[in-house]
Design an enzyme around this catalytic site. Sequence first.
Site, PDB file in Angstrom:
ATOM      1  N   ASN A  13      45.929  41.175  34.207  1.00  0.00           N
ATOM      2  CA  ASN A  13      44.904  42.208  34.052  1.00  0.00           C
ATOM      3  C   ASN A  13      43.905  42.036  35.189  1.00  0.00           C
ATOM      4  OD1 ASN A  13      42.811  43.844  33.276  1.00  0.00           O
ATOM      5  ND2 ASN A  13      42.295  42.719  31.405  1.00  0.00           N
ATOM      6  N   TRP A  14      43.996  42.915  36.169  1.00  0.00           N
ATOM      7  CA  TRP A  14      43.173  42.743  37.374  1.00  0.00           C
ATOM      8  C   TRP A  14      41.741  43.233  37.178  1.00  0.00           C
ATOM      9  CZ3 TRP A  14      47.086  44.544  41.770  1.00  0.00           C
ATOM     10  CH2 TRP A  14      48.178  43.663  41.772  1.00  0.00           C
ATOM     11  N   LYS A  15      41.469  43.856  36.049  1.00  0.00           N
ATOM     12  CA  LYS A  15      40.111  44.335  35.741  1.00  0.00           C
ATOM     13  C   LYS A  15      39.552  45.150  36.909  1.00  0.00           C
ATOM     14  CE  LYS A  15      39.639  40.607  32.452  1.00  0.00           C
ATOM     15  NZ  LYS A  15      38.791  39.678  31.741  1.00  0.00           N
ATOM     16  N   HIS A 101      40.854  46.154  24.814  1.00  0.00           N
ATOM     17  CA  HIS A 101      40.394  44.890  25.404  1.00  0.00           C
ATOM     18  C   HIS A 101      38.959  44.633  24.942  1.00  0.00           C
ATOM     19  CE1 HIS A 101      39.052  41.945  28.324  1.00  0.00           C
ATOM     20  NE2 HIS A 101      40.329  41.670  28.507  1.00  0.00           N
ATOM     21  N   GLU A 103      36.443  43.650  26.436  1.00  0.00           N
ATOM     22  CA  GLU A 103      35.407  44.208  27.322  1.00  0.00           C
ATOM     23  C   GLU A 103      35.206  45.698  27.034  1.00  0.00           C
ATOM     24  OE1 GLU A 103      37.116  42.734  30.968  1.00  0.00           O
ATOM     25  OE2 GLU A 103      36.627  40.709  30.301  1.00  0.00           O
ATOM     26  N   GLU A 173      43.304  37.650  22.026  1.00  0.00           N
ATOM     27  CA  GLU A 173      42.375  37.160  23.042  1.00  0.00           C
ATOM     28  C   GLU A 173      41.037  36.808  22.392  1.00  0.00           C
ATOM     29  OE1 GLU A 173      43.472  38.656  27.188  1.00  0.00           O
ATOM     30  OE2 GLU A 173      42.309  40.237  26.271  1.00  0.00           O
ATOM     31  N   GLY A 179      37.366  34.625  30.359  1.00  0.00           N
ATOM     32  CA  GLY A 179      36.555  34.452  31.560  1.00  0.00           C
ATOM     33  C   GLY A 179      35.584  33.292  31.476  1.00  0.00           C
ATOM     34  N   SER A 218      41.359  32.701  29.543  1.00  0.00           N
ATOM     35  CA  SER A 218      41.390  31.533  30.434  1.00  0.00           C
ATOM     36  C   SER A 218      42.768  30.871  30.512  1.00  0.00           C
ATOM     37  CB  SER A 218      40.303  30.531  30.034  1.00  0.00           C
ATOM     38  OG  SER A 218      39.017  31.131  30.161  1.00  0.00           O
ATOM     39  N   GLY A 239      43.690  37.213  33.037  1.00  0.00           N
ATOM     40  CA  GLY A 239      42.665  37.884  33.819  1.00  0.00           C
ATOM     41  C   GLY A 239      42.465  37.197  35.159  1.00  0.00           C
ATOM     42  N   GLY A 240      41.445  36.339  35.238  1.00  0.00           N
ATOM     43  CA  GLY A 240      41.051  35.711  36.501  1.00  0.00           C
ATOM     44  C   GLY A 240      42.208  35.122  37.299  1.00  0.00           C
TER      45      GLY A 240
END
Length: 257
Positions: A13-15, A101, A103, A173, A179, A218, A239-240
């Site tokens: 997930n490149w956000k 998600h 976010e 999640e 994150g 994470s 993600g990251g």
Amino acid sequence: MATVARRKFVCGNWKMHKTAGEAIGLATEIVAGLADVRGKVQVAVAPPFTALHAVAQALTRGGPVELAAQDVHWEKQGAFTGAVSAGMLADACCTHCIVGHSERRQLFGETDETVRKKVGALLQANIRPIVCVGETLAEREANRTLEVVDRQVRAGLAGLPAEVLAAITVAYEPVWAIGTGKTATAAQAQEVHAAVRKILRELGGVIADQIRIQYGGSVKPDNAAELMSQPDVDGALVGGASLKASDFLAIVKGALR
Ligand code: PGA
């Protein structure tokens, strides 16, 4: 009960990262690094909307990496400034779309009800939803994890016939792990994943054994293999660590162990 082999599914997930040019570079590196993994793990990347078309060209149809979007609107078209429909995502070659998600839930007012509408719109457009669920730190500390996840799963999938559930991926999640560098332990993840599987069995009977449940929060090269070795952890939503090809590829390879 015999265990069912589910192919692991890892999605990046490149956000809100990467211009189209940067996205092509990252996608190309990922494809190149997957030569020896081909077929054994399902892999997808979710770039921002503006890079979907460019990344689709870089991935090529039938290649080792599929294309996912990060969100969708449930209506087919209309006066919804800033929104993108499931048909538009299909047109951009997306095969998957992340929905709900945390976010989106926390920063953009996503609710269980909008998640369900989005899931319906995606299925109609033949796009496979990745439905995110997970508790906040306050909810975990109040011992409400399973209650929250139960509500989110049932509401997100409400009323769907059992046979379409096989097209769904659920991503557990925990919000406190996203994150933050704090990963759930493999045991914490497995406990929730098993609970999700139980709900899916109530909703879909034996189809529950085919549904992949990803862990997200994470996930890194050094914890991916252990998390995905759990019986009900069928992959990862990353993600990251998905923004660097070498880390993402190491996570995908962790799914093979
Ligand atoms: P993270 O994000 O891997 O950076 O924690 C996961 C996600 O939000 O899907």
